[in-house]
Design a protein around this motif. Sequence first.
Motif, short mmCIF file in Angstrom:
data_model
loop_
_atom_site.label_atom_id
_atom_site.label_comp_id
_atom_site.label_asym_id
_atom_site.label_seq_id
_atom_site.Cartn_x
_atom_site.Cartn_y
_atom_site.Cartn_z
N ARG A 54 45.96 -4.16 -18.97
CA ARG A 54 45.20 -4.82 -20.04
C ARG A 54 46.18 -5.32 -21.08
O ARG A 54 46.48 -4.63 -22.06
N PHE A 59 45.48 -11.18 -19.32
CA PHE A 59 44.18 -11.68 -19.77
C PHE A 59 44.02 -13.20 -19.70
O PHE A 59 42.99 -13.68 -19.24
N PHE A 63 40.98 -14.41 -17.32
CA PHE A 63 39.81 -15.03 -17.93
C PHE A 63 39.88 -16.56 -17.95
O PHE A 63 38.85 -17.23 -17.93
N LEU A 96 34.78 -16.98 -10.01
CA LEU A 96 33.82 -16.21 -10.80
C LEU A 96 33.11 -15.17 -9.97
O LEU A 96 32.92 -14.03 -10.41
N PHE A 100 36.24 -12.51 -10.49
CA PHE A 100 35.79 -12.01 -11.79
C PHE A 100 34.67 -10.98 -11.65
O PHE A 100 34.79 -9.86 -12.16
#
Length: 170
Positions: A54, A59, A63, A96, A100
């Motif tokens: 993290r 990130f 994302f 996605l 994700f």
Amino acid sequence: MTALALTLTVVTLALAGAMAGFFYAYSMSVMWALDAVDPKVAIASMQSINIVVRNAIFFPAFFGTPVVALIAAGLWRAQGLHNVALLLAVAAIAYLIGTFLVTILLNVPMNERLARTTPPVEIEAARTIWESYSIPWTLWNHIRTASSFATLMLTGWALYLAGRHAPTWS
């Protein structure tokens, strides 16, 4: 606008490549290495990995991949290159769903359960905990890997088509 669409498509390609490589490395080396060591060490190591992953490097790629792909798709669509836009939209959807959502709905909850686990002293108890984590986690990671590579390939295909249909970049 073509230069921006091209730039965002190349950025999507780079981000998708980063994510594909990231998940591939886990599937083809990290998890094999952890499976080969003392399960108490594997548990503690994965707990540490799940904390440090993290970060500000991970990130944006994780994302940003579908976001940049969809923005690029919109720009290509506005320029009339619907096939390029469609490939980028499909790339974003593949990411996605297969990367994700799998991460958020499956791998992260497994990571959180493992984070709450204290490695037991007994090696067989630790092995049971590790195997009940590692086997399904790795399976779902293979899905994330395949999805990220699909995103990469679809984006590359879109880039190729954009180059064929818009040979003069203005």
